[in-house]
Every structure is written in C-alpha cells, then in structure tokens.
Design an enzyme around this catalytic site. Structure first.
Site, PDB file in Angstrom:
ATOM      1  N   GLU A  89     -19.392 -53.209 -29.863  1.00 30.05           N
ATOM      2  CA  GLU A  89     -18.603 -54.016 -30.800  1.00 30.05           C
ATOM      3  C   GLU A  89     -19.216 -55.405 -30.977  1.00 30.05           C
ATOM      4  O   GLU A  89     -19.225 -55.949 -32.081  1.00 30.05           O
ATOM      5  CB  GLU A  89     -17.150 -54.108 -30.333  1.00 30.05           C
ATOM      6  CG  GLU A  89     -16.418 -52.775 -30.229  1.00 30.05           C
ATOM      7  CD  GLU A  89     -16.487 -51.925 -31.488  1.00 30.05           C
ATOM      8  OE1 GLU A  89     -16.721 -52.474 -32.581  1.00 30.05           O
ATOM      9  OE2 GLU A  89     -16.327 -50.701 -31.380  1.00 30.05           O
TER      10      GLU A  89
ATOM     11  N   ASP B 125     -24.807 -49.103 -31.602  1.00 31.85           N
ATOM     12  CA  ASP B 125     -24.984 -48.240 -30.427  1.00 31.85           C
ATOM     13  C   ASP B 125     -26.194 -48.640 -29.597  1.00 31.85           C
ATOM     14  O   ASP B 125     -26.120 -48.766 -28.372  1.00 31.85           O
ATOM     15  CB  ASP B 125     -25.153 -46.776 -30.865  1.00 31.85           C
ATOM     16  CG  ASP B 125     -23.852 -45.989 -30.837  1.00 31.85           C
ATOM     17  OD1 ASP B 125     -22.835 -46.535 -30.374  1.00 31.85           O
ATOM     18  OD2 ASP B 125     -23.855 -44.824 -31.285  1.00 31.85           O
TER      19      ASP B 125
END
Length: 647
Positions: free
Chosen positions: A496, A559
C-alpha cells in the site's frame, strides 16, 4: 513479451498438483491445498483472503442473529438500526406481501417519460434518486486541488463487466447477454408486462447497450487512473449536447453554477450527440427501465432475488446464491458498513492490536525511506520530494475513531418494504454526496470498513488504510514468526505504501494533488521500469486466457515494491528466516476459483491472479534464489537481467 518459465505453465496452476518449490513456489506451498480445497457453493472462489472473509462472515452473522433475537443486548443505536435492517431483509413472509408493488412507482417514473425533452427536464431529479442515466454527475475531490470538491461527469455503464465481453469471438459474452436477456424478460413479466412487450423492451435496451460498446472505456483504460481528470470550462460543457439540458442537470443537483467540470470519458462526451438524441430515445428509455429493474430486483422479495440471481450465478460461476439469512446480513453490513466495521474492530481487534500494527506501519515507512535514500536510479531532488511524500502519509488502522454522521440519518422502518428502506438510504447517501460540493474534502474519511478483508491507498488523500479484518493469520499473528508476518501483512503494508509511487500514485504529491514532483530524467527512468513490469506479466497464460500487463501494472509495481521492502524489514529481526518469509508470501495468495470468475478477474481486475503474484514477484527477488538454491535448470529461474525491481 515475457512468458513465465515455471514448470507446468503458469496457467496450469488453477487445478494443479503439488510441485517442488524450485520449479513452482506457489504449488509447492499450496498444491496440496489446491487439490483438496472446495469452493463454497455460494461463492465463486476460495483461498487466503476469502478464507478470512468467510470467518468474519460467520462471526458477524452469529452476532447479528443473537442481536436480532435479543435487541436489549445492543448498546449502540446505529448498530441497532443495522440489526433491524438485517431482521427486515430476513423476514421472507413479510416481504412476500409486498412482492412487486414497491418498485412500480419508480418504474412508472421511467415509463412516463414522453420524449427526449421530457428526459432532459427530469435529468436532475432522476439523478438525485439514483436512476441510471446516459450522462450523470458525481462529486469528489479535485485531483489538482484535493482540499476542494468538484463536479465529475460520468457516462453510462455497459451491462457486461467490460467491452472485451462484446468481442465477436467471446462466447462467454454471448452466453451472458443471452442469460441477461432471459432474466430481464422474466423480471418484466413479474411486474406486469406481457411476454411480447417484455421482449421488445429488452431488445431496445440491448440495442442502446450495444451502441455504447465502441465508445466507453475498457477496464484497461480505467486502470490509468489519472486519465479521468479532464477539466472543462462549464460554459463549454453545456454546449456538448443538442438534446439534453446539461446546465440544468448540474445546477439543479448542486444548487450552484460551477466554473468547471471534470470529464471522466472525453470520448464519451465527444459522441454524446450520437448516443443521445430523439431517434435513440426509446432505446435509452428501455435501457433505463431494464437497468433499474435488474439493479433493484434483489431488494424486493425472495422470488425476485432468485430470478436476478440466475444472471449473477452465470457471471460468477457460483453454484447457488447465498441463503436468505446470509443475504440479509450482507445487505445490512453493506449499507451500515462503517457501523458494522467499527463494531467488529472494537470487539475482535481492539486498541492494543491497533497500536501494534500502527507501529509496524511506521517501521515499514522508515524501511521504505531507507530504500529511497539508497536508490541508485533516482536523483537527489526527486529523492527528497519522495521522502516528504512518504513522511506525510496518513495511517489508518483497524477502524475509524468516529463514525460518519451520515449513518445517524438512516432509520429503518421494519413495517415497510426492504425496497423502500434501501431506496431511502441511497437517496440520503446521494444527497450527502451532492451536498459535499459545498464542503471541504473530508480527509478523515475511511474508504474501507473494519470488517473488510482488504487494504488500500488513496492517492488524493495520501493515506493508507488497513481494516481490522485483514490483520489476522496468515497475514498477521503473534503466534507467527516475524519473517512470516513480514511475508504476510508486512508485504501488504509495504504494497500500500508502494501505491504512493506506482504509475498512478507517482503523479500525486504529499497533499494528494496531481502534481509533477519528478525531474524529467528521473520520471523517464521510472516509465522505463514500469514498462518492464508491463512486459514481465503481459501475455502470461492463465485459465485459458492471458494476463493484460497494462491492466495490472499499478498493482504489480506495488507488489514488487512491497515485497522488496518487507524483505528488508524481515532481515532486521533477530529471528530472520527468509524461507518462512517466502513461504508465507506464497500462502496468502492461494486461490481456487470457478472458470467464469477467473475469466472475469482476467478481464476486469487490476490485480494479477494470486498464483502469479506469488511466483513472479518471488522470481524478482535475488534472495529467493539464494534461500532456495534456485539454478538456471529450475522452473523458478529468471535471468537476472529480466528481474524487475523498482522500489
């Protein structure tokens, strides 16, 4: 184009057997589970996130059942309203008495429309009451000045999830449109239309839907988030339709004449006269009718829910609908989402865990700061601004400290119909959205409730949210080693954070404003790296289809950055065990889904399929090769010059 070297082929992972971790990390960790896992009959998938979601569902359904039967135990009035809605939605006999009656007055509002001028006059009132329209208005933060709310202009949505379903060679799309047509005709018959009239209505609705296909954005285009920001002077905007009074619609809705509006789909606006005119009026009207009916059928009674459910099942591949009690819980938990999420967070997560995870987030931010300082491809000026943005990120963990005042306006009337209650709540929420045009942006707003198994980054607020429900094993547990936790929640947290620096987030500054804080040279390097990420995933076979690298690029950038930083954090702990780190990373992405749902994800989801996230991201980490002794002869090997690392 990059194609994974993984033995057996990445696409075989949907129903594959266990493998050696040198050849396929995902299957080595999850293969035995994959063989035995059973997708619940009322769901299209199962696995890491979904398992947690099911546990939350069971926990809260038990609480709701007990509250419904003993309301004296409810200490909070907002939660009491949620329980009342649950009880009403579960009262099948009561709702049967209403059957189709509640929706007829709103269907009549559509059928009473005489012509394109009548539609034009009523655009604002229909918009305020959440009717589907060929052009509509929403209110959100100005992406160039996120302290202020502005008007966004939206086009109509397709019936199917993405325009690729309408391709001539897409058999799934043809099948789904046929099912949608059958279900719509049946629903129209249930509210009083004879068969011939119902079929004629649906035919016209599908004709308007078809006219949208070449014009609306694809999911790939929507994934390029900043492209929705196309400011236009209001005086120019109101000239864009020969048939609709665009000025009246906007001014009536916000009770003010704005200086500008933001056009989300310029191509749509350019084609508005082609789409919306007196010749197309009947098609538009029937499209509004069918869309409104199918969108609201489940809020009537069980027969209507089962009927529209036939289409939902065809789309997802699930074997059966949720039972009525489960449906009632989800209806209440969705409408009273922040109320239910806060209840869940306080009872099952608590302040101590909230503080612990907040500290974990702060540690990940400090690790990220170090990564930026050590970065070899960024110039010093860009590094400084990136660190300012990083240090300004607002952290939201568990559940909000204060529930939005909007929920205090939701009063459930249990003697009324479910439909009337739901429509009333939607109108209240819609009016609150429209009123927000006159208010400053609420930076304390939470995008996710505490009972949601997920996490997110909001570029316009520069904040990260970690709901309570995701903060449990296998993502996070005091019983797990630090390396396991970093391979789980640590990677999610850093993921995030990485969204602040993905291909979309990188275009926003520390205040959430779309603002170029990069040097030209550094941004060119960043663009090259994101293109490598697109190339790495583009065309990988999966479930009979192929990954669209452009659709999933932002999540893949997050990611790879998240895994890289979580790995660095794991190395700082005394009990460092990188084998456990990578194994838990692979474990959280376990996924088993129906063929239909996998196709839906490939076409519409901005995330890569879970098994590919597990494997390809591990392949990008040099430490993975060292820890598992991966050589060029192994399926998990990826040549060093093809490994992508950005943050």
């Amino acid at each position: 184009m990059f194609t994974s070297k993984i033995v057996g082929g990445a696409g075989d992972m949907v129903n594959a057997k266990p493998a050696n971790e040198k050849d396929n990390l995902y299957l080595a960790v999850n293969g035995a589970w994959q063989e035995k896992a059973v997708i619940p009959a009322d769901k299209p998938r199962t696995g890491g996130f979904m398992d947690l979601d099911e546990d939350v569902e069971k926990t809260l359904m038990k609480d709701f059942h007990e509250f419904a039967n003993n309301e004296d135990t409810i200490k909070d009035d907002l939660l009491f309203q949620a329980v009342k809605l649950y009880r009403l939605a579960n009262n099948v006999d009561h709702l049967d008495k209403f059957h189709q009656q509640p929706i007829l007055k709103d269907i009549q509002r559509i059928t009473d429309l005489k012509d394109i001028n009548d539609l034009s006059d009523k655009l604002a009132e229909l918009s305020a009451d959440n009717f589907p329209l060929p052009i509509d208005v929403s209110i959100d933060a100005d992406m160039k000045d996120t302290s202020t709310n502005v008007v966004y202009i939206e086009g109509a949505d397709l019936i199917l999830p993405d325009k690729s379903y309408y391709d001539d060679d897409n058999e799934s799309g043809k099948s789904l449109l046929k099912k949608f047509s059958e279900v719509s005709v049946k629903l129209l018959s249930m509210i009083g239309y004879d068969l011939d009239k119902a079929q004629a209505i649906v035919k016209k609705a599908l004709a308007f839907d078809k006219s949208l296909v070449p014009i609306v954005k694809s999911q790939e285009e929507w994934a390029d988030y900043t492209k929705i920001y196309n400011p236009m002077d209001f005086k120019e905007y109101i000239t864009k339709s020969n048939s609709l009074n665009l000025e009246k619609q906007v001014v009536d809705l916000i009770d003010e004449t704005p200086e500008k509006v933001i056009i989300e789909e310029p191509r749509y606006l350019d084609n508005l006269n082609k789409l919306v005119n007196s010749e197309n009026f009947e098609n538009i009207k029937e499209w509004m009718l069918v869309t409104y009916l199918t969108d609201n059928a489940s809020n009537l009674d069980e027969e209507f829910r089962q009927t529209i459910g036939e289409y939902s099942l065809a789309l997802s591949g699930a074997k059966e609908l949720k039972n009525r009690t489960k449906y009632a819980y989800h209806k209440a938990a969705n409408i009273f989402s922040q109320v239910v999420g806060t209840y869940y967070g306080k009872k099952y997560f608590g302040q101590a865990a909230k503080d612990d995870v907040t500290n974990m987030v702060k540690k990940m931010i400090s690790i990220y700061e170090q990564r930026i300082n050590d970065n070899t491809w960024l110039g010093e000026d860009t590094k400084k601004k990136a660190i300012v943005k990083l240090e300004t990120i607002k952290i939201k963990v568990g559940y909000p400290d204060k529930i939005d005042e909007l929920y205090s306006k939701f009063e459930v009337e249990e003697t009324s119909s479910l439909y009337d209650n739901v429509i009333n709540f939607r109108r209240i929420r819609r009016q609150d959205e429209l009123d927000s045009y006159h208010r400053p942006v609420d930076r304390a707003k939470w995008l996710m409730p505490g009972h949601m198994v997920n996490a997110c980054y909001d570029p316009s607020r520069n904040d990260i949210t970690f709901p309570a429900a995701i903060l449990q094993a296998p993502f996070y547990s005091l019983k797990q080693s630090s390396s396991q936790n970093y391979g789980g929640i640590g990677a999610v947290i850093a993921h995030e954070i990485s969204h602040a620096f993905d291909n979309n987030g990188a275009q926003f500054d520390e205040f959430g404003n779309m603002n170029n804080w990069w040097t030209d040279e550094d941004y060119a390097k960043f663009k090259d790296l994101t293109q490598k990420m697109i190339n790495e995933f583009n065309g990988i076979p999966y479930n009979g289809g192929k990954v669209n690298g452009k659709l999933v690029v932002s999540e893949n950038v997050a990611d790879v950055g998240g895994l890289r930083c979580a790995l660095e954090a794991a190395k700082t702990e005394k009990d460092e065990n990188l084998r456990e780190f990578f194994i838990n990373w692979a474990r959280v992405w376990r996924l088993k889904a129906t063929k239909e749902f996998n196709e839906l994800l490939l076409k519409t989801d901005v995330h890569s399929p879970g098994p590919l996230r597990a494997n390809v991201m591990a392949q990008n980490m040099d430490e993975f090769y060292q820890e598992f002794n991966i050589t060029p002869d192994d399926g998990m090997w990826l040549d060093p010059d093809k490994r992508v690392n950005i943050w």
